[in-house]
Design a protein around this motif. Structure first.
Motif, short mmCIF file in Angstrom:
data_model
loop_
_atom_site.label_atom_id
_atom_site.label_comp_id
_atom_site.label_asym_id
_atom_site.label_seq_id
_atom_site.Cartn_x
_atom_site.Cartn_y
_atom_site.Cartn_z
N ALA A 38 0.94 -1.18 0.17
CA ALA A 38 0.02 0.10 -0.06
C ALA A 38 0.86 1.26 -0.08
CB ALA A 38 -1.03 0.19 1.26
N TRP A 264 -5.61 2.26 0.85
CA TRP A 264 -5.99 1.11 1.66
C TRP A 264 -7.59 0.76 1.23
CZ3 TRP A 264 -3.06 -2.11 4.18
CH2 TRP A 264 -3.29 -2.64 5.16
N ASP A 277 -10.59 3.21 8.15
CA ASP A 277 -9.16 3.14 7.22
C ASP A 277 -8.22 3.91 7.96
OD1 ASP A 277 -10.31 1.51 5.34
OD2 ASP A 277 -11.16 3.15 4.17
N LEU A 281 -4.63 2.80 9.95
CA LEU A 281 -3.10 3.04 9.48
C LEU A 281 -2.64 4.04 10.59
CD1 LEU A 281 -4.38 3.36 5.86
CD2 LEU A 281 -2.94 1.69 6.74
#
Length: 322
Positions: A38, A264, A277, A281
């Protein structure tokens, strides 16, 4: 430009193929592999900090082998010079002109092995190229092209002969993560395959630079609600206001979080970013950018704890606009 459902499906399938291919070399660590892939598709760089023998270099080499492009490895040592990284201009006596000889940084995937062993002067040679994908030598800019990604490794245990990465350098890594030791079942599988000392070599190229560039462009088009961007801004401010933080996350960190959140979301086949999301992260993207107050650090406070507190304190948006 909006991303179509068909494009999202293609991106998801290509993303999973990349992860599965790298997993041939690094068993049982798909969560870390997904994070690194990613980061690559978000035009970011990765810092792998872990104990010796956990597979940091193997992961970097496996990802490089997955891409049908150029890759290089720079072994950072105290005597490494900036020109050993960027390249140097030499005089050609035959043509009577100066020619630029490219250094190992001119590759699509660059493994900076044990980056904290190089002097601050040499580490500073990476600042421009990691931010702008350009190398300036003798006043002449040279583009390293696209895609371009630096995967750096460092050992947090051994400190002799190492230099702490400066804050400006850390801020240029989109993600900082670690592999950790494998579980029991994976350990047994690795031991049974002990005769194979080059696990990354079993990874073959499955994607070209053009396709990677297309995936990067597609991810940048993912929709993000203003409320989600406000949530990211509140998280940044939360790190700056924390009583144990001497310096919070910069705007570069917020932009990095927004970029990788888009990637993502699309990797899961979604056309929009959710607060989940961002939460998934946040620690990987924000924690290494925080400078902890000296007294708090001495008392055992970590940057991850600060991010966890901020995540608990800041309320995410509950609804999505139609």
């Amino acid at each position: 430009m909006t991303v179509s459902t068909e494009q999202a499906t293609w991106f998801h399938d290509a993303f999973e193929s990349l992860v599965d291919n790298v997993d041939k070399a690094i068993l049982g660590k798909k969560d870390v592999i997904r994070l690194v892939v990613a980061a690559m598709l978000s035009e970011g760089h990765v810092l792998l900090e872990d104990f010796p023998g956990t597979g940091k270099t193997v992961l970097a080499k496996a990802l490089a082998n997955t891409l049908d492009g150029t890759h290089s490895r720079i072994q950072f040592t105290p005597d490494l010079l900036p020109s050993d990284v960027t390249g140097v201009t030499v005089y050609n006596q035959e043509s009577r002109t100066f020619e630029f000889h490219k250094g190992p940084i001119f590759a699509q995937i660059v493994l900076a092995d044990e980056i904290n062993r190089a002097s601050p002067k040499t580490q500073s040679a990476l600042l421009e190229v990691m931010e702008e994908a350009l190398v300036t030598v003798d006043g002449e800019p040279h583009s390293v092209g696209s895609p371009f990604m630096v995967i750096a490794t460092q050992n947090p245990v051994e400190q002799a002969g190492t230099y702490k990465l400066p804050e400006a350098q850390l801020d240029r890594f989109l993600v900082k993560t670690s592999l950790g030791y494998p579980d029991r079942e994976t350990s047994v599988d690795l031991l049974l395959d002990a005769a194979n000392r080059a696990r990354a070599s079993r990874v073959s190229p499955i994607i070209g630079p053009e396709a990677v560039t297309a995936m990067i462009q597609l991810a940048s088009e993912v929709h993000v609600e203003r409320a989600v961007m406000e949530y990211i801004a509140d998280l940044l401010q939360g790190t700056r206001d924390d009583e144990h933080a001497a310096l919070g996350v910069s705007m570069r960190g917020g932009l990095a979080l927004a970029r990788i959140a888009k990637t993502w979301a699309l990797s899961q086949g979604r056309l929009y970013v959710t607060p989940d999301d961002v939460r998934d992260l946040a620690t990987h993207v924000l924690a290494h950018r925080i400078i902890i107050d000296a007294e708090a650090e001495f008392a055992g406070t970590t940057s991850q704890q600060i991010v966890d507190r901020v995540l608990a304190r800041v309320t995410p948006p509950a609804t999505r606009a139609s």
